[in-house]
Scaffold this motif. Structure first.
Motif, PDB file in Angstrom:
ATOM      1  N   LYS A  59      -5.734  14.896  -3.120  1.00  0.00           N
ATOM      2  CA  LYS A  59      -6.197  13.363  -3.218  1.00  0.00           C
ATOM      3  C   LYS A  59      -4.878  12.432  -3.377  1.00  0.00           C
ATOM      4  CE  LYS A  59      -9.582  10.926  -5.523  1.00  0.00           C
ATOM      5  NZ  LYS A  59     -10.864  10.975  -6.572  1.00  0.00           N
ATOM      6  N   SER A  60      -3.788  13.007  -4.330  1.00  0.00           N
ATOM      7  CA  SER A  60      -2.806  12.447  -4.514  1.00  0.00           C
ATOM      8  C   SER A  60      -1.839  12.281  -3.239  1.00  0.00           C
ATOM      9  CB  SER A  60      -1.873  12.909  -5.572  1.00  0.00           C
ATOM     10  OG  SER A  60      -1.551  14.170  -5.079  1.00  0.00           O
ATOM     11  N   GLY A  83      -6.311   2.921  -2.524  1.00  0.00           N
ATOM     12  CA  GLY A  83      -7.644   3.579  -3.303  1.00  0.00           C
ATOM     13  C   GLY A  83      -8.963   3.165  -2.710  1.00  0.00           C
ATOM     14  N   GLN A  84      -8.905   2.454  -1.594  1.00  0.00           N
ATOM     15  CA  GLN A  84     -10.263   2.001  -0.607  1.00  0.00           C
ATOM     16  C   GLN A  84     -10.377   2.948   0.390  1.00  0.00           C
ATOM     17  OE1 GLN A  84     -11.664  -0.712  -1.770  1.00  0.00           O
ATOM     18  NE2 GLN A  84     -10.166  -1.446  -3.381  1.00  0.00           N
ATOM     19  N   PHE A  85     -11.563   2.985   0.332  1.00  0.00           N
ATOM     20  CA  PHE A  85     -12.245   3.938   1.809  1.00  0.00           C
ATOM     21  C   PHE A  85     -13.336   3.182   2.387  1.00  0.00           C
ATOM     22  CE2 PHE A  85     -15.198   5.380  -1.274  1.00  0.00           C
ATOM     23  CZ  PHE A  85     -16.146   5.879  -0.485  1.00  0.00           C
ATOM     24  N   ASN A 127     -12.165   5.538  -6.329  1.00  0.00           N
ATOM     25  CA  ASN A 127     -12.221   6.145  -7.789  1.00  0.00           C
ATOM     26  C   ASN A 127     -13.201   5.716  -8.547  1.00  0.00           C
ATOM     27  OD1 ASN A 127      -9.514   7.673  -7.389  1.00  0.00           O
ATOM     28  ND2 ASN A 127      -8.521   5.578  -7.320  1.00  0.00           N
ATOM     29  N   GLN A 128     -14.066   4.925  -8.016  1.00  0.00           N
ATOM     30  CA  GLN A 128     -15.574   4.794  -8.839  1.00  0.00           C
ATOM     31  C   GLN A 128     -16.080   6.189  -9.195  1.00  0.00           C
ATOM     32  OE1 GLN A 128     -18.386   2.236  -7.246  1.00  0.00           O
ATOM     33  NE2 GLN A 128     -16.994   1.339  -5.508  1.00  0.00           N
ATOM     34  N   TYR A 164     -16.438  11.857  -9.003  1.00  0.00           N
ATOM     35  CA  TYR A 164     -17.229  13.166  -9.346  1.00  0.00           C
ATOM     36  C   TYR A 164     -18.008  13.928  -8.267  1.00  0.00           C
ATOM     37  CZ  TYR A 164     -17.028  12.034 -14.134  1.00  0.00           C
ATOM     38  OH  TYR A 164     -16.187  11.698 -15.391  1.00  0.00           O
ATOM     39  N   ARG A 165     -18.079  13.217  -7.193  1.00  0.00           N
ATOM     40  CA  ARG A 165     -18.537  13.757  -5.863  1.00  0.00           C
ATOM     41  C   ARG A 165     -17.451  14.184  -4.862  1.00  0.00           C
ATOM     42  NH1 ARG A 165     -22.112  11.144  -8.567  1.00  0.00           N
ATOM     43  NH2 ARG A 165     -24.075  11.784  -8.582  1.00  0.00           N
ATOM     44  N   TYR A 166     -16.192  13.913  -5.181  1.00  0.00           N
ATOM     45  CA  TYR A 166     -15.323  14.133  -4.051  1.00  0.00           C
ATOM     46  C   TYR A 166     -14.988  15.633  -3.985  1.00  0.00           C
ATOM     47  CZ  TYR A 166     -10.442  13.664  -2.055  1.00  0.00           C
ATOM     48  OH  TYR A 166      -9.368  13.681  -0.975  1.00  0.00           O
TER      49      TYR A 166
END
Length: 211
Positions: free
Chosen positions: A147-148, A175-177, A193-194, A199-201
């Motif tokens: 992710k980084s 940070g946008q998708f 990052n919402q 939590y579902r990534y």
């Protein structure tokens, strides 16, 4: 004079230029369409206005930086240089924004609707990448990335149903998708990052050649 200084400081902190124009959202507008009218990037428009998603409402006032109306055809995607990361980011964003505002429809791909994996198929196809049909199948292709280390054009995957990979989007950078959101009922841009997505990534795959 002090008031003028404060105004310009505030505009600078918000990323709004002194020449920014206020646009009032009308019926049928999408963030992509508004950005295209003024020859700006939808993601930049989101940042300028402090938006966390591409959803806009009728009557909403948007600050449009520069406010120079575009003469570029709506279906033109800017060409990227061979090695420029910023150029590649622009190409990916332009490709994704072509499909903004299309309503969500499970299993569909076309003017009548689109689902998450059909959306990623359509976006990446514009850059010469052919993807399989479902989110789980797409998770099996490409190169895993952390992710980084996400870059524009990477596919990002989520477990939204509690049974493994069930959702996919295209990372835009910053940070946008972009993805087809069944809850909002259309294709949108959101912050990866919402809390919901954090939590579902599940992971990401790099599918663009040379990236």
């Amino acid at each position: 004079m002090q008031a003028i200084r404060v105004l310009f400081l505030a505009l600078g902190l918000l990323g709004v230029s002194a020449s920014a124009e206020t646009y009032v959202v009308k019926a049928g507008d999408t963030l992509s369409n508004v950005a295209r009218k003024f020859n700006t990037d939808p993601v930049q428009l989101m940042r300028t206005n402090g938006l966390s998603s591409s959803t806009i409402q009728i009557g909403q006032k948007l600050q449009v930086p520069g406010a120079a109306k575009s003469t570029q055809p709506a279906n033109t995607i800017p060409m990227a240089s061979k090695s420029g990361t910023s150029d590649r980011t622009g190409v990916v964003r332009a490709a994704a924004m072509r499909f903004m505002g299309i309503r969500y429809r499970l299993g569909a791909l076309g003017a009548g609707g689109i689902d998450c994996s059909a959306f990623t198929q359509a976006v990446l196809r514009q850059m010469g990448v052919q993807l399989p049909r479902t989110a789980r199948q797409q998770f099996a292709v490409g190169t895993p990335v952390t992710k980084s280390d996400l870059r524009a054009g990477d596919l990002v995957f989520f477990n939204t149903l509690g049974n493994g990979v069930s959702h996919v989007g295209v990372y835009l950078g910053g940070g946008q998708f972009a993805h087809a959101n069944s809850y909002q009922g259309r294709t949108v841009v959101e912050d990866i990052n919402q809390m919901y997505y954090r939590y579902r990534y599940v992971g990401a795959r790099r599918v663009l050649p040379g990236s």
